[in-house]
Design a protein around this motif. Structure first.
Motif, short mmCIF file in Angstrom:
data_model
loop_
_atom_site.label_atom_id
_atom_site.label_comp_id
_atom_site.label_asym_id
_atom_site.label_seq_id
_atom_site.Cartn_x
_atom_site.Cartn_y
_atom_site.Cartn_z
N LYS A 87 7.70 71.42 34.54
CA LYS A 87 6.33 71.87 34.79
C LYS A 87 5.97 71.53 36.23
O LYS A 87 6.49 70.57 36.79
CB LYS A 87 5.35 71.17 33.85
CG LYS A 87 5.49 71.57 32.40
CD LYS A 87 4.63 70.77 31.45
CE LYS A 87 3.20 70.62 31.88
NZ LYS A 87 2.38 69.89 30.90
N ASP A 88 5.06 72.32 36.82
CA ASP A 88 4.59 72.03 38.17
C ASP A 88 3.75 70.76 38.15
O ASP A 88 2.94 70.55 37.26
CB ASP A 88 3.76 73.18 38.72
CG ASP A 88 4.60 74.41 39.02
OD1 ASP A 88 5.83 74.27 39.16
OD2 ASP A 88 4.02 75.51 39.11
N LYS A 89 3.95 69.92 39.17
CA LYS A 89 3.16 68.70 39.30
C LYS A 89 1.81 69.08 39.88
O LYS A 89 1.72 69.83 40.85
CB LYS A 89 3.89 67.72 40.22
CG LYS A 89 3.27 66.37 40.31
CD LYS A 89 4.15 65.44 41.15
CE LYS A 89 3.57 64.06 41.17
NZ LYS A 89 4.42 63.15 41.95
N ALA B 279 -7.20 67.67 41.74
CA ALA B 279 -8.04 68.87 41.71
C ALA B 279 -7.47 69.94 40.78
O ALA B 279 -8.12 70.95 40.54
CB ALA B 279 -8.19 69.44 43.12
N GLY B 280 -6.27 69.74 40.28
CA GLY B 280 -5.65 70.70 39.36
C GLY B 280 -4.80 71.74 40.06
O GLY B 280 -4.35 72.69 39.43
N LYS B 281 -4.57 71.58 41.35
CA LYS B 281 -3.73 72.52 42.10
C LYS B 281 -2.32 71.97 42.18
O LYS B 281 -2.10 70.77 42.22
CB LYS B 281 -4.30 72.72 43.50
CG LYS B 281 -5.68 73.36 43.49
CD LYS B 281 -6.17 73.57 44.90
CE LYS B 281 -7.56 74.20 44.87
NZ LYS B 281 -8.08 74.42 46.22
N PRO B 282 -1.32 72.87 42.21
CA PRO B 282 0.07 72.39 42.29
C PRO B 282 0.36 71.70 43.62
O PRO B 282 -0.13 72.10 44.67
CB PRO B 282 0.91 73.66 42.14
CG PRO B 282 -0.02 74.79 42.24
CD PRO B 282 -1.40 74.31 42.08
N VAL B 283 1.17 70.64 43.56
CA VAL B 283 1.59 69.90 44.75
C VAL B 283 2.70 70.70 45.42
O VAL B 283 3.68 71.07 44.77
CB VAL B 283 2.08 68.49 44.37
CG1 VAL B 283 2.60 67.75 45.58
CG2 VAL B 283 0.98 67.71 43.68
N MET B 284 2.54 70.98 46.72
CA MET B 284 3.51 71.81 47.44
C MET B 284 4.33 70.93 48.40
O MET B 284 3.81 70.00 49.01
CB MET B 284 2.79 72.89 48.25
CG MET B 284 1.89 73.79 47.41
SD MET B 284 2.78 74.72 46.18
CE MET B 284 3.42 76.04 47.17
N LYS B 285 5.62 71.24 48.50
CA LYS B 285 6.51 70.56 49.45
C LYS B 285 7.46 71.61 50.01
O LYS B 285 8.18 72.25 49.24
CB LYS B 285 7.28 69.44 48.76
CG LYS B 285 8.14 68.64 49.71
CD LYS B 285 8.78 67.45 49.03
CE LYS B 285 9.56 66.64 50.03
NZ LYS B 285 10.16 65.48 49.40
N ASP B 286 7.44 71.80 51.28
CA ASP B 286 8.28 72.80 51.96
C ASP B 286 8.02 74.20 51.42
O ASP B 286 8.94 75.02 51.29
CB ASP B 286 9.77 72.46 51.85
CG ASP B 286 10.11 71.14 52.53
OD1 ASP B 286 9.44 70.79 53.52
OD2 ASP B 286 11.06 70.46 52.07
N CYS C 32 10.38 67.26 35.56
CA CYS C 32 11.27 67.73 34.48
C CYS C 32 11.51 66.61 33.47
O CYS C 32 11.61 65.45 33.83
CB CYS C 32 12.60 68.19 35.05
SG CYS C 32 12.44 69.59 36.18
N LYS C 33 11.60 67.00 32.19
CA LYS C 33 11.92 66.09 31.10
C LYS C 33 12.98 66.74 30.23
O LYS C 33 13.02 67.94 30.09
CB LYS C 33 10.69 65.81 30.24
CG LYS C 33 9.59 65.06 30.91
CD LYS C 33 8.45 64.83 29.94
CE LYS C 33 7.32 64.09 30.60
NZ LYS C 33 6.20 63.87 29.67
#
Length: 66
Positions: free
Chosen positions: A28-30, A34-41, A48-49
């Motif tokens: 799932k997206d982290k 604020a409920g927005k997805p964390v972006m990296k690059d 993941c689980k």
């Protein structure tokens, strides 16, 4: 007495029951506070689980009481 306790603990630890099932990885997206997805690059960071998926068994309906 201590040896008996040690043998009991070892036997319980070694006799874990394997219930079968298929291992599946779910991602799932982290999200931030604020409920927005964390972006990296430019991509969303995912968490993941590994979960165990069991086969669903079919059954009969429960009769309704009159």
């Amino acid at each position: 007495m201590n040896k008996l306790l040690a043998v009991l603990v070892v036997s319980i630890m070694s006799s874990t029951v394997y219930a079968g099932g298929e291992m599946k990885e779910v991602c799932k997206d982290k999200l931030d506070k604020a409920g927005k997805p964390v972006m990296k690059d430019g991509k969303a960071v995912q968490v993941c689980k590994k979960i165990k998926v069991h086969k669903k068994l079919e059954g009969t309906d429960v009769p309704v009481k009159k």
